[in-house]
Design an enzyme around this catalytic site. Structure first.
Site, short mmCIF file in Angstrom:
data_model
loop_
_atom_site.label_atom_id
_atom_site.label_comp_id
_atom_site.label_asym_id
_atom_site.label_seq_id
_atom_site.Cartn_x
_atom_site.Cartn_y
_atom_site.Cartn_z
CB CYS A 17 43.23 48.77 -71.78
SG CYS A 17 43.30 50.40 -72.46
CD GLU A 70 40.97 52.41 -70.07
OE1 GLU A 70 40.64 51.22 -69.83
OE2 GLU A 70 41.92 52.70 -70.79
#
Lengths: 514, 477
Positions: free
Chosen positions: A266, A232
């Protein structure tokens, strides 16, 4: 207990002067973890979920103390810590308690007519010992969510928190609530050096959240050992705002999406595409809303935006702004630090940005809001997809059909429509990206199953029956199989009847010796 | 503008300006915020109506929840010192002893406070009102006192040179002669010379205390704006400072917040005389009561008057009766009872975030008021007043308490370092820290406490407070 003794051996109390976990220690950790994994195989899901229940209770009762630790190490505003870290974790725990049983249960799969009389199953089995490498931006949420999912699935977990936000002792204290959990999770403090040592011990799978640069290193090391990796990584998430929206609401939403956790998410909004008709008004509204923000940390819950967690990230933000300024961007708010020697960067609204600027090319991970103009739907899809990243996006429009049309065409792992970063608010939805944003999914059924390996099982009874496809292969069987294929795959109302008749002949044939 | 300031001071009155002076004198970087506008002697409003509207919070019409008391507070650069009478008395032993007992703070004694009074007084031009200053209202006051055998004394007032032919009542709307020793004529210009930055028309909405600094969110001329300071000093007065702390949501940790509110409630009594008194002419206030019995009984008698708008408010009713009242404006003499109130009021926030003021009177407070009013009636009777009227409206000018100083978070809000308990970057030295009502005009003592607070802050920062003498020597050199 392994973690606490190891902790005292490898890491002093001062988290700044942290030591790596030694090679000998990593070996020991994995040896212990293998034993733990073995123990876990004999436990039931219900037993493991007990630990989650206790944890929910413990976190709820000690939330202020936990937030103290998180905010001290991250410089987050207190509300950011409460909402995104604590609430996020508790939501995920609750989801596990309600859904894990259904998702991890053996799955019945229908059996085709050619295998009549047999039963098909999928078992979701633990992987063994998994390695979770967590980032510094949501050190509590991402770490704990991953650890608990892995544990509930029956894995032993080796956990390496970021060396920037180790929160030493916090997880150990949490896991103390349940002896089985405590014996199944191993915390290894250290930097990338420790991560390499841990990967050398051959975990069954690596779950990494962090930068693309580190992700590539991990993948390279894992490739040699054929260790599967879920990555990720970063993003350059776009917010697309059509001119039919409620401007005030969309601006407030985008503002939060760009600045929550000081932009160190993110899935932060890093590109804001605004349609021509409302561009000026939208920029004006953003500017006014930014002026209302309260920047602070170590607050009691009333600061909006906290500080940056690490200086190297702050340097990236400064570099991007300097570069954009030099190349002609206009800086309408912020544009520099709150003051020297403090890791607080002011919320910065940029217009007149273009693709030549670093702020449009690289992930920022900081409190910047570059606003771009677009005219048509096709244009904004093409423009906003033209990035190496593909984590998540938001689309804002009163026209639901248009919003959905655009959402389908965006190259990314998640889209919030008329909201921002909200797919993450539902623990039932998988989270993960595409392109340089990584692969694999956390959360949701898909995420949970990522901590398991499926085992397919086909069950037949014990009998005298010999299968026609077993030896001997005779000419007669060959002809019958050929007829069976014709019967099964040629459209006819009598298809199944024909196949059944041929099947009976095949079974009779199977009883014969050559 | 530089974003992070050493100190931000919220409020520019007797506390804020004195702090600003001593902090900038020592070289600190200080930003001062004032919700009101900046006026000068030349630009002050020309009449009572405009003065109320432009120099006071809510037009000078803040009311208690029961609408029995009217609170007046300045909203102008210089704060209350622009609209007060600049009566500058030190506290006596009675007041300080009571404070020491209530707060457990040792420096509340004259021996310790003396040098702070000395320091601030050295920056002020102080004048004892002389017989030549008296207007007819003062003459009647003295006459009445002497006839009844009560003790009185000349007032000490901060003024430099009021000149001739002044009608001092206008200086309640800002002194146009640069004489009244408001902050605008005393501490502020010195502080500005030493680098004080002032943002007027900045209204702070919220104070957010952090680990390394404090954020102030507010509106500057109507536009949202955030400011950042290493230390923030709340000097917005009892109502303003308390309101900001209440908004910061710290009441749960500091149960004393909003309590201990006092206001020296005042009752004005008008005596009508056949000959014109013209109380609005000449020096507005010249004498004061010093009768020791009054101190015991918990009140003072003030030689005062008010402008026509305020006077008209004092009279209930309307129509011909009210017209007749106002027609006799020139025939009014006026004495006011100011009570040293014992019953503490409370300050709280409504659901909408507005300040709600509860200020009940105890039986004891009423007895004090009644006793005082009776003496005023006696004075006016003795003087041959044709008619005497005590207004039912209570007026409160000395707003004190809400953030009491003390030693424990359980029953006080700031400690003896003037630090809000548990919020070390937040300081208060204004009248909100008063533990109870002193019964003496508070302005000079607010300045003295702020001098002490400045010393405390500078000592913490490792800076020796520079004295005015060393500064003068520097300038001479």
């Amino acid at each position: 207990m392994s973690t606490s003794t190891r902790k005292s051996k490898t890491a002093p109390d001062d988290f700044v002067a942290m030591l790596e976990t030694s090679e000998a220690d990593t070996k020991q950790i994995f040896a212990d973890a293998a034993k733990a994994a073995e123990r876990l195989r004999k436990t039931t899901l219900a037993t493991r979920l007990e630990a989650v229940k206790k944890l929910v209770d413990h976190i709820t009762r000690n939330k202020e103390e936990i937030i103290d630790v998180i905010t001290r190490e991250t410089r987050k505003s207190r509300s950011d810590a409460l909402i995104s870290e604590l609430l996020g974790v508790l939501d995920n725990c609750e989801w596990l308690l309600h859904n894990a049983k259904k998702i991890l249960a053996d799955k019945k799969v229908s059996t085709p007519i050619t295998l009549l009389g047999k039963k098909s199953r999928i078992y979701h089995e633990p992987l063994g010992t998994v390695l979770v490498i967590a980032p510094w931006n949501y050190p509590f949420h991402i770490g704990l969510t991953s650890i608990l999912a892995a544990y509930v699935c029956g894995n032993a977990v080796v956990f390496k928190p970021s060396e920037i936000t180790p929160m030493q002792g916090l997880f150990e204290k949490l896991f103390n609530v349940d002896p089985l959990l405590e014996q199944s999770v191993f915390i290894a403090y250290g930097t990338g050096v420790t991560a390499q040592r841990l990967i050398d011990q051959h975990p069954a799978k690596i779950f990494f959240t962090g930068s693309a640069r580190t992700g590539k290193k991990i993948l390279a090391q894992a490739a040699d050992k054929l260790i599967p990796v879920d990555l990720e990584l970063g993003g350059k998430d776009q917010a697309i705002i059509f001119d039919d929206v409620n401007i005030q609401r969309a601006a407030k939403g985008v503002l939060w999406g760009a600045l929550t956790n000081a932009g160190q998410s993110c899935s932060s909004v890093e590109r804001i595409y605004v349609q021509d008709g409302i561009y000026d008004q939208f920029v004006q509204t953003l500017q006014t809303e930014i002026r209302k923000l309260v920047v602070n940390a170590g607050d009691t819950g009333n600061a909006d935006m906290g500080g940056m967690t690490v200086d190297f990230q702050l340097d990236i933000v400064r570099k991007q702004v300097d570069d954009a300024r030099a190349k002609g961007a206009r800086i309408l708010t912020g544009g520099d630090l709150l003051c020297d020697n403090e890791l607080f960067y002011m919320p910065t609204l940029l217009t007149h940005v273009d693709d030549s600027m670093l702020v449009m090319q690289q992930e920022t991970f900081g409190p910047l809001l570059p606003v771009l103009r677009f005219s048509s739907e096709d244009e904004v899809i093409q423009l906003s997809n033209a990035t190496e990243f593909g984590l998540s996006a938001s689309v804002w429009s009163k026209d639901a059909a248009r919003a959905e049309r655009v959402a389908r065409q965006l190259e990314c792992g998640a889209v919030s429509i008329n909201n921002v970063m909200l797919t993450e608010g539902n623990p039932g939805l998988p989270f993960g990206g595409t392109k340089a944003s990584g692969y694999g999914r956390q959360k949701g059924a898909e995420g949970l199953l990522g901590y398991t390996r499926s085992k397919s099982v086909l069950i037949d009874g014990d009998s005298a029956k010999i299968e026609p496809n077993w030896y001997p292969y005779t000419q007669q069987k060959y002809n019958l199989f050929s007829q069976l294929i014709d019967a099964l795959f040629t459209a006819s109302p009598w298809r199944l009847l024909k196949a059944a008749l041929i099947g009976m002949k095949l079974e009779a044939e199977a009883k014969k010796e050559r | 503008m530089k974003r992070m300031h050493d100190y931000i001071i919220v409020g520019s009155g007797a506390s804020g300006s004195v702090l600003a002076h001593y902090l900038t004198q020592a070289g600190a970087d200080v930003l001062m915020l004032e919700a009101g506008k900046r006026f000068t002697a030349a630009t002050f409003p020309q009449n009572e109506m405009d003065a109320n509207a432009q120099l006071m919070w809510n037009g000078g019409m803040d009311m208690s929840r029961d609408a029995a008391t009217l609170f007046i507070r300045g909203k102008v650069l210089g704060g209350g010192t622009i609209i007060n009478q600049c009566l500058l008395d030190r506290f006596d032993d009675v007041a300080l002893d009571d404070w020491r007992t209530a707060a457990g703070i040792d420096f509340f004694r004259n021996r310790d406070m003396e040098r702070h009074y000395d320091a601030v007084e050295s920056n002020l031009s102080l004048h004892y009102m002389e017989k030549a200053d008296w207007n007819r209202n003062a003459e009647l006051y003295v006459e009445g006192f002497e006839k009844l055998g009560l003790e009185w004394a000349p007032l000490r007032r901060g003024q430099s040179d009021c000149g001739k032919g002044n009608d001092c009542i206008v200086c309640l709307g800002g002194c146009p002669r640069k004489s009244k020793q408001s902050m605008l004529e005393t501490f502020l210009p010195k502080a500005e010379k030493n680098g004080l930055k002032i943002l007027s028309e900045f209204e702070v909405a919220e104070v957010v205390h952090g680990q390394q600094f404090v954020t102030l969110q507010g509106r500057h001329q109507g536009h949202p704006h955030s400011l950042y300071g290493r230390q923030v000093i709340l000097a917005a007065g009892a109502l303003g400072t308390t309101q900001l702390l209440l908004k910061a949501g710290v009441q749960k940790r500091l149960p004393a917040l909003g309590r201990n509110f006092h206001c020296h409630p005042q009752w004005m009594t008008v005596g009508f005389f056949d000959e014109p008194v013209d109380s609005h002419k000449g020096a507005f206030q010249s004498v004061k009561s010093t009768d020791p019995r009054f101190r015991d009984w918990g009140f003072k008698l003030e030689n005062v008057f008010a402008g026509p708008i305020a006077m008209s408010l004092l009279k209930p009713g309307y129509g011909f009766e009210h017209q007749r009242f106002m027609q006799r404006y020139r025939n009014m003499a006026c004495i006011e009872v100011a009570v040293r109130d014992q019953a503490a009021g409370t300050l709280a926030l409504s659901n909408k975030g507005r300040l709600v003021i509860d200020k009940p009177l105890s039986d004891g407070d009423r007895q004090r008021a009644n006793r005082g009013n009776q003496i005023v009636h006696d004075i006016f009777s003795t003087l041959g007043a044709r008619e005497i009227m005590t207004s039912p409206i209570q007026i409160a000018l000395h707003l004190m308490g809400g953030c009491s100083i003390g030693t424990r978070a359980s029953d006080s809000v700031v400690n003896e370092q003037f630090q809000v308990h548990g919020l070390p970057r937040l300081r208060i030295a204004d009248s909100s820290i008063f533990p109870n009502a002193p019964g003496i005009n508070p302005s000079l003592s607010i300045m003295a406490l702020s001098h002490r607070a400045a010393e405390t802050l500078l000592a913490e920062a490792g800076i020796a407070p520079s004295t005015s003498t060393t500064r003068k020597q520097e300038q001479q050199a």
